[in-house]
Enzyme design. Structure first.
Site, PDB file in Angstrom:
ATOM      1  N   ARG A 255       0.866  -1.180   0.000  1.00 29.81           N
ATOM      2  CA  ARG A 255       0.000   0.000   0.000  1.00 29.81           C
ATOM      3  C   ARG A 255       0.907   1.235   0.000  1.00 29.81           C
ATOM      4  O   ARG A 255       1.983   1.241   0.594  1.00 29.81           O
ATOM      5  CB  ARG A 255      -0.905   0.020   1.236  1.00 29.81           C
ATOM      6  CG  ARG A 255      -2.095  -0.928   1.167  1.00 29.81           C
ATOM      7  CD  ARG A 255      -3.189  -0.340   0.267  1.00 29.81           C
ATOM      8  NE  ARG A 255      -4.430  -1.102   0.383  1.00 29.81           N
ATOM      9  CZ  ARG A 255      -4.775  -2.090  -0.418  1.00 29.81           C
ATOM     10  NH1 ARG A 255      -3.942  -2.462  -1.376  1.00 29.81           N
ATOM     11  NH2 ARG A 255      -5.931  -2.700  -0.274  1.00 29.81           N
ATOM     12  N   GLU A 284      -3.576   7.798  -4.087  1.00 23.32           N
ATOM     13  CA  GLU A 284      -4.020   7.371  -5.418  1.00 23.32           C
ATOM     14  C   GLU A 284      -5.371   7.998  -5.775  1.00 23.32           C
ATOM     15  O   GLU A 284      -6.236   8.130  -4.915  1.00 23.32           O
ATOM     16  CB  GLU A 284      -4.152   5.847  -5.443  1.00 23.32           C
ATOM     17  CG  GLU A 284      -2.835   5.133  -5.255  1.00 23.32           C
ATOM     18  CD  GLU A 284      -2.995   3.612  -5.156  1.00 23.32           C
ATOM     19  OE1 GLU A 284      -4.149   3.123  -5.255  1.00 23.32           O
ATOM     20  OE2 GLU A 284      -1.995   2.923  -4.986  1.00 23.32           O
ATOM     21  N   HIS A 302      -1.202   0.800  -9.843  1.00 25.45           N
ATOM     22  CA  HIS A 302      -1.849  -0.125  -8.899  1.00 25.45           C
ATOM     23  C   HIS A 302      -2.537  -1.263  -9.663  1.00 25.45           C
ATOM     24  O   HIS A 302      -3.736  -1.516  -9.509  1.00 25.45           O
ATOM     25  CB  HIS A 302      -2.857   0.608  -8.015  1.00 25.45           C
ATOM     26  CG  HIS A 302      -3.193  -0.157  -6.762  1.00 25.45           C
ATOM     27  ND1 HIS A 302      -3.643   0.448  -5.615  1.00 25.45           N
ATOM     28  CD2 HIS A 302      -3.145  -1.497  -6.476  1.00 25.45           C
ATOM     29  CE1 HIS A 302      -3.868  -0.457  -4.675  1.00 25.45           C
ATOM     30  NE2 HIS A 302      -3.574  -1.646  -5.181  1.00 25.45           N
TER      31      HIS A 302
END
Length: 318
Positions: A255, A284, A302
């Site tokens: 993460r 993000e 991602h």
């Protein structure tokens, strides 16, 4: 169609409607732009209530308030935040991601709500991308592509040297199912693996470091793939990254908030790290623009889990 067949078809439709109404209710919680590839398969077993399918689309909170007395299961697709006001009478939250940092776990424990995640469904593909990012950073694959495409090979001559993966000391932050898959892929390269986790794993042959600072000091590469919690937020601090040093590389497929992103950017800009491969970011989809101009940084949106096989495995699990 004669009257008899018409009547039979009407009875079939009525039975199908009754059957659908008898299916267990499942509330779907997802972002508007998320494609739901296995929705039709779930619909054969459950009656899915998706606020984005309502006309006009309704907020999850107001939609859920209408069905709160009937719904016991929440299907959380993608890491969409689940706060305590959504929990109500739920008994189960089925998550589609490996991490569960978007779910209020403390409140779930208090209410005895079970929470699931993607488990090992994503591990092989995430491990593949982690190794791919590492090879790309060390061998400058993406940078070399840009060099060729810009016509600089013909103009400036030879491209700068890359660096060998074989024999590198690789520290894995979080030796869970993803970390174990990464280690399995790196061993054939002759890499020396060590790891940090909350506890030493008796069945694992690799050296264990009690804290991530020592892991950084003793390795050439740091791969971050642990779970994000309040305790692990910014666990890769400026001190840890400084301990890695200017000849070393950091890869993150966990993460974004596991790393102090602001400090990471500054260290990379100043040349105090050899490079970084990042599939995840702290805010993000916003990515620090300073990273766009660094030739020793490889960025990925991602998408470590974004393969058909990954979604097939997730679909089966869910």
């Amino acid at each position: 169609m004669n009257r008899k067949s018409f009547g039979f078809r009407a009875l079939e439709l009525q039975m199908a409607t009754v059957k659908e109404e008898e299916l267990p209710l499942v509330l779907v919680h997802r972002p508007p732009n998320f494609h739901f590839p296995f929705k039709h398969l779930l619909q054969t077993h459950f009656r899915l209530l998706d606020p984005l399918d309502s006309d006009p689309p309704e907020s999850t909170h107001s939609f859920f308030s209408r069905y709160a007395a009937s719904v016991r299961v929440l299907l959380c697709v993608d890491p969409t935040p689940i706060t305590r006001d959504l929990l109500s009478l739920l008994q189960l939250i089925v998550g589609s991601s490996t991490g569960v940092d978007h779910i209020d776990l403390q409140e779930c424990r208090r209410r005895s709500i079970a929470v699931t995640n993607a488990g090992k469904a994503f591990s092989p593909d995430v491990a593949d991308l982690a190794v791919g990012l590492l090879i790309d950073v060390l061998r400058r694959v993406s940078a070399g592509f840009q060099y060729v495409r810009a016509g600089l090979w013909a103009q400036n001559g030879e491209f700068p040297l890359g660096f060998k993966l074989g024999g590198k000391r690789v520290g894995i932050m979080g030796l869970g199912s993803i970390g174990a898959e990464i280690a399995k892929r790196l061993e054939p390269f002759g890499c020396a693996i060590s790891y940090n986790s909350r506890r030493k794993k008796p069945s694992v042959p690799f050296p264990w470091f009690k804290n991530v600072y020592d892991l950084a000091v003793n390795n050439d590469v740091l791969i971050v793939c642990c779970t994000l919690t309040e305790e692990s937020r910014h666990i890769i601090s400026k001190d840890v990254m400084t301990a890695l040093g200017k000849e070393r590389v950091i890869i993150n497929v966990g993460r974004g908030a596991l790393i102090d992103e602001k400090e990471l950017v500054q260290l990379l800009v100043r040349g105090e790290l050899r490079g970084a491969g990042l599939d995840v970011f702290e805010y993000e989809p916003d990515v620090p623009q300073e990273l766009f101009f660094l030739k020793n940084v490889v960025l990925s949106p991602h998408c470590a889990v974004a393969t058909p096989k990954c979604f097939d495995a997730l679909e089966e699990l869910m």
